[in-house]
Design an enzyme around this catalytic site. Structure first.
Site, PDB file in Angstrom:
ATOM      1  N   PRO A 104       0.802  -1.235   0.000  1.00 59.92           N
ATOM      2  CA  PRO A 104       0.000   0.000   0.000  1.00 59.92           C
ATOM      3  C   PRO A 104       0.835   1.286   0.000  1.00 59.92           C
ATOM      4  CG  PRO A 104      -0.022  -1.005   2.190  1.00 59.92           C
ATOM      5  CD  PRO A 104       0.709  -1.957   1.275  1.00 59.92           C
ATOM      6  N   SER A 105       2.123   1.198   0.289  1.00 62.96           N
ATOM      7  CA  SER A 105       2.947   2.405   0.449  1.00 62.96           C
ATOM      8  C   SER A 105       3.000   3.215  -0.849  1.00 62.96           C
ATOM      9  CB  SER A 105       4.364   1.992   0.865  1.00 62.96           C
ATOM     10  OG  SER A 105       5.270   3.048   0.623  1.00 62.96           O
ATOM     11  N   PRO A 106       2.527   4.463  -0.816  1.00 62.82           N
ATOM     12  CA  PRO A 106       2.477   5.263  -2.046  1.00 62.82           C
ATOM     13  C   PRO A 106       3.832   5.405  -2.749  1.00 62.82           C
ATOM     14  CG  PRO A 106       1.051   6.222  -0.383  1.00 62.82           C
ATOM     15  CD  PRO A 106       1.823   5.123   0.306  1.00 62.82           C
TER      16      PRO A 106
END
Ligand SMILES: N[C@@H](CCC(=O)N[C@@H](CS)C(=O)NCC(=O)O)C(=O)O
Length: 223
Positions: free
Chosen positions: A18-20
């Site tokens: 999920p880390s942008p």
């Protein structure tokens, strides 16, 4: 000839889906055709705070890249490195000084303004269960308005071609879209979003970027 451009061994990237900033690296590597060795690093479980990780990156952020012993973090620095080192041509990060300067401006706008304002609004909501803050929302919307103006009369954020600035900025916009943010007031942004999604779909936009944003959105709906 293009083979000599490829890394000797897959580039390691310490990441979490999920880390942008991790998503932008994965997308850029896919567009470049560069193979990554993705190393799952769960920051929620402190896997970025081990002595080994801190020795590599004392700032303990993901993404961190290890290209045969060359260590780099800060996603936008990684993006420029990947194109400089492995790009078959320079369209994603033009060599022309003025074209490159515009890409750099957009990347710095993302790092210093857009993503900062996005985080100011959504980090408290996502990770602390806070209420929607109207003041932070207005600041974010102001930044989206600037992005909308940059896009006047051009297809992509730095001109007529897709660049790493689009790959970086679309991550934030993808999150906003997953959170149900209403950007109908920013028509250029909406059109560019559709255009950029279409450009990146063949490279796994849905599986990487949109899916990562959905994981973040699920944090929001938890309680
Ligand atoms: N500006 C940095 C931001 C990196 C960042 O803050 N990543 C977060 C995850 S999205 C992180 O590593 N957080 C854990 C920590 O900072 O200790 C980049 O673009 O790479």
């Amino acid at each position: 000839r293009s083979k000599s451009k490829m890394p000797n061994q897959p580039i390691k990237v310490y990441y979490l889906p999920p880390s942008p900033p991790c998503r932008s690296i994965i997308m850029a590597a896919k567009v470049l055709g560069v193979e990554l060795d993705l190393v799952l690093t769960n920051i929620m479980e402190g896997q970025h705070m081990t002595p080994e990780y801190l020795k590599m990156n004392p700032q303990h952020t993901i993404p961190t890249m290890d290209d045969s012993g060359f260590i780099l973090w800060e996603s936008r620095a990684i993006l420029t490195y990947l194109v400089n080192a492995y790009g078959r041509d320079d369209t994603l990060y033009p060599k022309n000084p003025r074209l490159r300067a515009i890409v750099d401006q957009r990347l710095n706008f993302d790092l210093g303004t857009l993503y900062v304002r996005y985080s100011a609004l959504y980090v408290p909501i996502l990770f602390h269960g806070d209420e929607y803050n109207e003041e932070s929302a207005a600041k974010l919307d102001e930044a989206l308005g600037w992005l909308n103006t940059f896009l006047d009369g051009q297809a992509f954020v730095a001109g007529e071609d897709l660049t790493i600035a689009d790959i970086s900025i679309v991550v934030t916009i993808t999150n906003l879209d997953a959170f149900g943010y209403d950007f109908s007031a920013h028509e250029n942004v909406m059109k560019w979003f559709e255009r950029t999604k279409k450009a990146l779909e063949p490279y796994g936009y849905n599986e990487v970027d949109a899916a990562g944003a959905q994981i973040l959105a699920s944090f929001m709906k938890k309680d």
